[in-house]
Design a protein around this motif. Sequence first.
Motif, PDB file in Angstrom:
ATOM      1  N   GLY A   1     -23.655  56.701  49.290  1.00  0.00           N
ATOM      2  CA  GLY A   1     -22.530  56.568  50.212  1.00  0.00           C
ATOM      3  C   GLY A   1     -22.783  57.253  51.537  1.00  0.00           C
ATOM      4  N   VAL A   2     -23.350  58.454  51.487  1.00  0.00           N
ATOM      5  CA  VAL A   2     -23.640  59.195  52.721  1.00  0.00           C
ATOM      6  C   VAL A   2     -24.672  58.459  53.564  1.00  0.00           C
ATOM      7  N   VAL A   3     -25.743  58.008  52.933  1.00  0.00           N
ATOM      8  CA  VAL A   3     -26.802  57.316  53.664  1.00  0.00           C
ATOM      9  C   VAL A   3     -26.297  55.992  54.241  1.00  0.00           C
ATOM     10  N   ALA A   4     -25.447  55.296  53.484  1.00  0.00           N
ATOM     11  CA  ALA A   4     -24.882  54.043  53.993  1.00  0.00           C
ATOM     12  C   ALA A   4     -23.938  54.295  55.162  1.00  0.00           C
ATOM     13  N   ASP A   5     -23.104  55.323  55.063  1.00  0.00           N
ATOM     14  CA  ASP A   5     -22.197  55.655  56.165  1.00  0.00           C
ATOM     15  C   ASP A   5     -22.967  56.011  57.435  1.00  0.00           C
ATOM     16  N   LEU A   6     -24.069  56.739  57.271  1.00  0.00           N
ATOM     17  CA  LEU A   6     -24.861  57.165  58.432  1.00  0.00           C
ATOM     18  C   LEU A   6     -25.689  56.024  59.023  1.00  0.00           C
ATOM     19  N   GLY A   7     -25.881  54.959  58.275  1.00  0.00           N
ATOM     20  CA  GLY A   7     -26.710  53.857  58.758  1.00  0.00           C
ATOM     21  C   GLY A   7     -28.191  54.179  58.756  1.00  0.00           C
ATOM     22  N   VAL A   8     -28.616  55.022  57.845  1.00  0.00           N
ATOM     23  CA  VAL A   8     -30.016  55.456  57.798  1.00  0.00           C
ATOM     24  C   VAL A   8     -30.960  54.282  57.576  1.00  0.00           C
ATOM     25  N   ALA A   9     -30.584  53.351  56.707  1.00  0.00           N
ATOM     26  CA  ALA A   9     -31.475  52.221  56.424  1.00  0.00           C
ATOM     27  C   ALA A   9     -31.715  51.375  57.667  1.00  0.00           C
ATOM     28  N   ASP A  10     -30.701  51.234  58.519  1.00  0.00           N
ATOM     29  CA  ASP A  10     -30.878  50.476  59.758  1.00  0.00           C
ATOM     30  C   ASP A  10     -31.881  51.156  60.688  1.00  0.00           C
ATOM     31  N   LEU A  11     -31.965  52.469  60.597  1.00  0.00           N
ATOM     32  CA  LEU A  11     -32.893  53.220  61.446  1.00  0.00           C
ATOM     33  C   LEU A  11     -34.311  53.185  60.905  1.00  0.00           C
ATOM     34  N   ILE A  12     -34.456  53.169  59.586  1.00  0.00           N
ATOM     35  CA  ILE A  12     -35.790  53.095  58.991  1.00  0.00           C
ATOM     36  C   ILE A  12     -36.362  51.699  59.151  1.00  0.00           C
ATOM     37  N   LYS A  13     -35.532  50.682  58.928  1.00  0.00           N
ATOM     38  CA  LYS A  13     -35.929  49.276  58.988  1.00  0.00           C
ATOM     39  C   LYS A  13     -37.154  49.029  58.113  1.00  0.00           C
ATOM     40  N   ASP A  14     -38.212  48.429  58.685  1.00  0.00           N
ATOM     41  CA  ASP A  14     -39.410  48.091  57.908  1.00  0.00           C
ATOM     42  C   ASP A  14     -40.486  49.159  58.024  1.00  0.00           C
ATOM     43  N   GLY A  15     -40.193  50.240  58.720  1.00  0.00           N
ATOM     44  CA  GLY A  15     -41.220  51.240  58.975  1.00  0.00           C
ATOM     45  C   GLY A  15     -41.080  52.502  58.159  1.00  0.00           C
ATOM     46  N   VAL A  16     -41.727  53.541  58.641  1.00  0.00           N
ATOM     47  CA  VAL A  16     -41.648  54.880  58.050  1.00  0.00           C
ATOM     48  C   VAL A  16     -41.098  55.799  59.121  1.00  0.00           C
ATOM     49  N   ARG A  17     -40.028  56.512  58.800  1.00  0.00           N
ATOM     50  CA  ARG A  17     -39.395  57.413  59.758  1.00  0.00           C
ATOM     51  C   ARG A  17     -39.323  58.809  59.175  1.00  0.00           C
ATOM     52  N   SER A  18     -39.454  59.791  60.049  1.00  0.00           N
ATOM     53  CA  SER A  18     -39.372  61.178  59.597  1.00  0.00           C
ATOM     54  C   SER A  18     -37.913  61.594  59.455  1.00  0.00           C
ATOM     55  N   SER A  19     -37.676  62.556  58.600  1.00  0.00           N
ATOM     56  CA  SER A  19     -36.314  63.071  58.450  1.00  0.00           C
ATOM     57  C   SER A  19     -35.855  63.757  59.727  1.00  0.00           C
ATOM     58  N   ASP A  20     -36.793  64.302  60.524  1.00  0.00           N
ATOM     59  CA  ASP A  20     -36.434  64.872  61.833  1.00  0.00           C
ATOM     60  C   ASP A  20     -35.830  63.794  62.735  1.00  0.00           C
ATOM     61  N   GLU A  21     -36.512  62.644  62.800  1.00  0.00           N
ATOM     62  CA  GLU A  21     -36.034  61.545  63.650  1.00  0.00           C
ATOM     63  C   GLU A  21     -34.687  61.025  63.160  1.00  0.00           C
ATOM     64  N   LEU A  22     -34.570  60.846  61.846  1.00  0.00           N
ATOM     65  CA  LEU A  22     -33.340  60.298  61.282  1.00  0.00           C
ATOM     66  C   LEU A  22     -32.164  61.245  61.481  1.00  0.00           C
ATOM     67  N   ALA A  23     -32.422  62.534  61.347  1.00  0.00           N
ATOM     68  CA  ALA A  23     -31.358  63.519  61.555  1.00  0.00           C
ATOM     69  C   ALA A  23     -30.912  63.542  63.015  1.00  0.00           C
ATOM     70  N   ALA A  24     -31.877  63.457  63.923  1.00  0.00           N
ATOM     71  CA  ALA A  24     -31.539  63.482  65.349  1.00  0.00           C
ATOM     72  C   ALA A  24     -30.706  62.264  65.737  1.00  0.00           C
ATOM     73  N   GLU A  25     -31.030  61.113  65.156  1.00  0.00           N
ATOM     74  CA  GLU A  25     -30.338  59.878  65.528  1.00  0.00           C
ATOM     75  C   GLU A  25     -28.983  59.730  64.834  1.00  0.00           C
ATOM     76  N   THR A  26     -28.771  60.442  63.744  1.00  0.00           N
ATOM     77  CA  THR A  26     -27.487  60.340  63.038  1.00  0.00           C
ATOM     78  C   THR A  26     -26.615  61.569  63.223  1.00  0.00           C
ATOM     79  N   GLY A  27     -27.163  62.619  63.838  1.00  0.00           N
ATOM     80  CA  GLY A  27     -26.408  63.862  63.993  1.00  0.00           C
ATOM     81  C   GLY A  27     -26.314  64.656  62.713  1.00  0.00           C
ATOM     82  N   ALA A  28     -27.210  64.401  61.756  1.00  0.00           N
ATOM     83  CA  ALA A  28     -27.179  65.088  60.460  1.00  0.00           C
ATOM     84  C   ALA A  28     -27.995  66.371  60.498  1.00  0.00           C
ATOM     85  N   HIS A  29     -27.795  67.202  59.503  1.00  0.00           N
ATOM     86  CA  HIS A  29     -28.569  68.424  59.301  1.00  0.00           C
ATOM     87  C   HIS A  29     -29.871  68.033  58.615  1.00  0.00           C
ATOM     88  N   GLU A  30     -31.006  68.216  59.302  1.00  0.00           N
ATOM     89  CA  GLU A  30     -32.277  67.657  58.825  1.00  0.00           C
ATOM     90  C   GLU A  30     -32.669  68.123  57.428  1.00  0.00           C
TER      91      GLU A  30
END
Length: 352
Positions: A34-63
């Motif tokens: 639920g948390v990951v879906a609310d944050l839209g994390v999958a849309d940010l990862i897409k078909d690639g590999v993303r770091s948790s630093d990048e994902l946290a920065a783009e979602t405003g989450a605590h890395e």
Amino acid sequence: MSISGPDKDTTRRIELRGALIERIGGYMTAHALGVVADLGVADLIKDGVRSSDELAAETGAHEPSLRRVLRLLASVGVTTEPEPARFRLTEVGAQLRSDSPDSLRAFTRVFCSPMWFTAWQGLGQAVATGEVAFSQAKGSDFYTSLTADTEFSALFHEAMGEESRIAAGRIAAGYDFSHATKVVDLGGGDGTLLAAVLTTHPHLSGTVFDSPSGVADAPAVLGKAGVADRCEVQPGDFFQDIPGDGDLYIIKSVFQDWNDEDALALLRSCRTVIPESATLLIVGTVLPETPSADQSIAYFTDVNMMVMAGGRERTESEFRTMLSETGFTVRSVRFGAAGPLSMIQATPSAAR
């Protein structure tokens, strides 16, 4: 002196212990999804590999916290971690992308929402008393609450459209529509099912019938599918004012919402207006007479409907009894004809 490993009995006990603990922790996985879906994390990862630093920065989450949640999801096959703190979606996890044709992001957000979890906390009381847990927690029934919360209502109907997408294609391709001319989809929501049917069968016209909030997005869905000129969108109450001009009536994933009294009332309402020559096609879960491990989703749905709305799933014999009592004759039952869903074809009985 050699040191022997655990005996077979101990190994088996450890495996069984782990299996139960994994199931106990299922709600933790749901919260993480639920948390990951609310944050839209999958849309940010897409078909690639993303770091948790990048994902946290783009979602405003605590890395550090986000990274630990993504690792939990990696352990259950939703993500992978090919390098430390770098994440990729699995085929399962890709369904959390909002741009996926098989997206279940809205579905995940609904079923992993605080509204759902609050209701499920009342499961024990529901089992003890037979009361509807949602109503006890919220002070009103689910559908009244849904109507009052326009934002969540829109998300819910989007989720129902996601759930219908694959089944809609199966129904459109797997049922013989050659003898029909006008299809009425009762409880048709945003028109996903009827859009698939009309696209596949150009000779048909149709009506999407549901509550005003249920059909709110139907014009857009039908327009995008290019079938709006052959389809009417009609809001209403299917306990009172079902359209009487169809020759094929489809009711998909509706009966599970209601207790037996209301389900019978719905069938009587149908029988009052459906022409004698028309066909009723019920699409939904048909429970086996005894539980089966490969039908676990059906049992999740059954208890979920008990918690949220006082509804239930039913067996073939229970459907046959209800249809007979309300003036219908079952002509066929096709199990698994629409993915996990079955099709029950019935016609008005000669005498009522």
